[in-house]
Every structure is written in C-alpha cells, then in structure tokens.
Design a protein around this motif. Sequence first.
Motif, short mmCIF file in Angstrom:
data_model
loop_
_atom_site.label_atom_id
_atom_site.label_comp_id
_atom_site.label_asym_id
_atom_site.label_seq_id
_atom_site.Cartn_x
_atom_site.Cartn_y
_atom_site.Cartn_z
N UNK A 365 0.82 -1.21 0.00
CA UNK A 365 0.00 0.00 0.00
C UNK A 365 0.86 1.26 0.00
N UNK A 366 2.12 1.15 0.36
CA UNK A 366 3.01 2.30 0.31
C UNK A 366 3.10 2.88 -1.10
N UNK A 367 2.83 2.06 -2.11
CA UNK A 367 2.93 2.52 -3.50
C UNK A 367 1.62 3.10 -4.03
N UNK A 368 0.65 3.29 -3.15
CA UNK A 368 -0.63 3.88 -3.54
C UNK A 368 -0.41 5.30 -4.06
N UNK A 369 -1.04 5.63 -5.18
CA UNK A 369 -0.92 6.96 -5.76
C UNK A 369 -2.30 7.63 -5.77
N UNK A 408 5.46 10.34 -2.33
CA UNK A 408 6.79 9.80 -2.03
C UNK A 408 7.11 9.85 -0.55
N UNK A 409 6.81 10.96 0.09
CA UNK A 409 7.08 11.09 1.53
C UNK A 409 6.25 10.08 2.32
N UNK A 410 4.99 9.92 1.90
CA UNK A 410 4.12 8.97 2.59
C UNK A 410 4.64 7.54 2.41
N UNK A 411 5.10 7.21 1.21
CA UNK A 411 5.61 5.87 0.95
C UNK A 411 6.80 5.55 1.85
N UNK A 412 7.71 6.51 1.99
CA UNK A 412 8.87 6.29 2.87
C UNK A 412 8.43 6.05 4.30
N UNK A 413 7.49 6.86 4.78
CA UNK A 413 7.01 6.72 6.16
C UNK A 413 6.31 5.38 6.37
#
Length: 480
Positions: A365-369, A408-413
């Motif tokens: 889900x980190x890759x959700x756009x 991108x910031x959300x994916x890293x977190x």
Amino acid sequence: CSLGEAFYCRVSPEPLPDPYLISMNPVTAGMLGLDTQVFASQLPDWISGNRVPPGADPVAMLYAGHQFGHFVPQLGDGRAILLGEVKDTEGRLWELQLKGAGVTPYSRSGDGRAVLRSTIREYLCSEAMHGLGIPTTRALCITGSDEEVYREQIETAAVLVRMAPSHVRFGSFEVFYHRNQHDALQELADYMLTRHFPHLADQAQPYLAMFSEVVLRTASLISQWQLVGFAHGVMNTDNMSLLGLTLDYGPYGFLDSYDPDFVCNHSDHEGRYAFSRQPVIGHWNLTCLAQAMLPLFSGDPDAAVEMAQARLDTYEPAFVQAYADGMRAKLGLKEKHRKDHALVTDLLQKMQVSQVDYTRFFRALADFRMQDAGRSCVAADEFVDRDAFHAWGRIYAARLTQENSQDEARARAMRWVNPKYILRNSLAQQAIEKAENKDFSEIDRLLQLLSRPFDEQPENEEYAALPPDWAEKISVSCSS
C-alpha cells in the motif's frame, strides 16, 4: 535488592548428552560483551548441565496462573532454570535463563526438556519481535543434543538461553495472594519497584502507581501485536510479563491472510486466544493481577477495589488510542479524523472477504498513488475482488488529499512501519526441518533477515512471498 527463598527453589541443570552449539545470536552476545569464539567453545558445557558458569546460582521461579481462564494454584518454572544476572556493555542487568535444562520441583511430572522444534521457534520469534520494535524477551543461543524427547512424537532435545530484565509474571503475584501470604506479596512488589520501577518509589501510593504503569504497558504491547498481525496463542496470566514484554513463545503465529478469528494454537479448542480477542484477554488478565495486588493498595477492601478499577478503566482507551495511532501510521496518515475508524474497519472487512495477506498488503500500500486512487497500486493484486479495493481506494485517496499528503514522503514513512518480512510459520518450519537434518544455516539466515524486517533486502525477496499451500497444514500447540 534480591528475593528470598519463598520465591524459588535452587536447582541444578541436568546434563544434556553430547551437546553441540546450534546457533549463537551475535547481537545479544555483543550486548553482553562476549567473545563469540571463546564463548562458543565453552557454551555447550555451560548450558548442558555439565558445568555451571562461574558465579551462577541456578533457581526455578515459583508462580501460579490462570490457564485458559482456570486458576492453577501452583505452576512455576517447569523447564526453565534461571542462572543469574549479568551486566551488558551499557550497564543494564539481564537475567539469563535456560529453557529445557531439566526437571525442577515445578515440572508437574514433565521431563523438564525442550525440543529442537519449539526452541528454534522461540529463538527466532523473540528476535523477530525485537526487530519489529515490540518489547520482548531476547535470545542468546541454542544448544542441541541427540537425546530423544517425546512430545506428540519422538523429537530431539535442545536448550535455549533467553534473556530479560525480569521474568516476573502476573502469576508471580497471584500465587502469594491466593496463599494469603501478603508479606511475600509486598516483598515481591518492593523488589519490582526497586529494580524496575524506581521512578515510582516516591509516589504517594507506589504499588498502585506500578499497577497503573503495568496496565498501560500491557495495552501498548497488545496494540503492537495487533498492528503487526501477531497472535500469542497462550495468553495465560503466567505468560504475561509485569514489564510488558512478549513472554513465552509456545504456539504463536503471524497472520497470513487477514482473519480476525485466527487461532494459532490447536490446543485452544474454544478460541479463547483468537487474534481478535487478544485485547479483551489482556484486560481480563490485568483484572487477575489487580485482584492479586489488592492488599497492597489499601487495608480497606472496598477502597482497594475502587482504586484498582479506576486504573483498569485506563486500559481500553489506552489500547484504542495506541491501535488507532498505529493504524494511521500504517496507512500513512498524519492527522486524526473522526472517520478514520470507519476507514480502517471497512478496509479490514474487505481484506477478510478477499483473504488478503495482511503483511504483503500493507507493505504494498506504500505505493498507492492519489492521482489514480490506487488503481495502479500492486496492493490491489492481493484482492480477489479488485473492485472492492478500488471502492475503498477512492475514499482513501480523498482522505489523503484532505491532509495534502505527498506520495513519495508517505511511501517512505509507511515502509518504516509496515514490515516486509515476518516470521511466518512456513519459514520457521523450513528452518526446523533443515535443523533436524543437522543443517543449521537457515536459522542463522532468518535471524539476520528478521533483524531488519523493514528493509527491502532484494537478495531475500523470496522470503516476502506468499506462504506455500502446505503452510495451512502446519499445526502448533502448547508443546510447540
């Protein structure tokens, strides 16, 4: 500060025939400042019962406990022997305990041994939990032997050296309360205050303050279990740590497909310790501890009950907040909104219907756009009903837009809180089967892998795959 002989029996480890080192954890060995080469050469003798380490004073601890809801007035370390305390390189004290080192006065007709299978499972899972950032006992090493031990079948013996700041349990208090030995109850409470809760010593009611902190630590611990999909399997009060550590890895399991009714222990016929029931059982167990500590709170029984209840009432809101905060982090949400509970509940229900793999989904889900409401997200591949995911994804995208989230910031977190690697039963089973053939390499490989569960580790990609079909047939019980 030390406890008197009312709290333990002195015992000697039983020799383990022809012992050999199976695995030594370089991380915990380093914490203790051990020279791994020297230690490895002496280790099999030290924990096999052939030779007691210098300065050790082996004891088995006494406790009682509620097992599957029923009070057992005396339990104790039936196959665990506490060698003593050691200081690590930072000056912290750790108790070293041998698990599987022979009969103690509390073995209740058991042989006091542990088998290779269960020892590997505890060794790996305690370190996996530490890698996930969840409070736990730690593991130092495993020593094996070809001595035969009978459980549900003939297996070989092994001894685990585990470490904890304290192995005191809820049941350690229960035994003295139910024996009406209030002096011993107070001695144990004073010991714990001095050694592990010194910051509470100046409180007007230090015993009550200690209980209050145990309530909050337990709520935090179980919220962390729920967030990573971990099921303990035997949440008896004798397996609950006063320090809020994950203690006693018998039957356990991480969720594969999301199932709130998941029961990892085939001995738990009524599903008392099902995954979704862990928060409720945590409160139930704290109620048992509260009862055991009542004489410490007040000489007036009614006042003591009222004080205990007020502290118990903090458990549910503490758990709910910790779980909600953790779920927001798993979803990459920075702000708190009143509809977040519905967002999470809707997602979990859809995951259950589609039998979505819990760990793989949240990692993906980190890759959700936001731009396409997740239609290109590989997390959708986990769903049988992709339309169900897309319906939820539109609501999720709107929620992310509301707080000006950046992909991108959300994916890293999200990758910092959603592990890629967990100790699935299938992975543990593969390590066990190799070890039964004297190949211990997979134990060390998993130990290293699980110490960095949030890292990508592309060379280990296969360990993040869906479990094989045969994994559904793996059965773990109280002998595991």
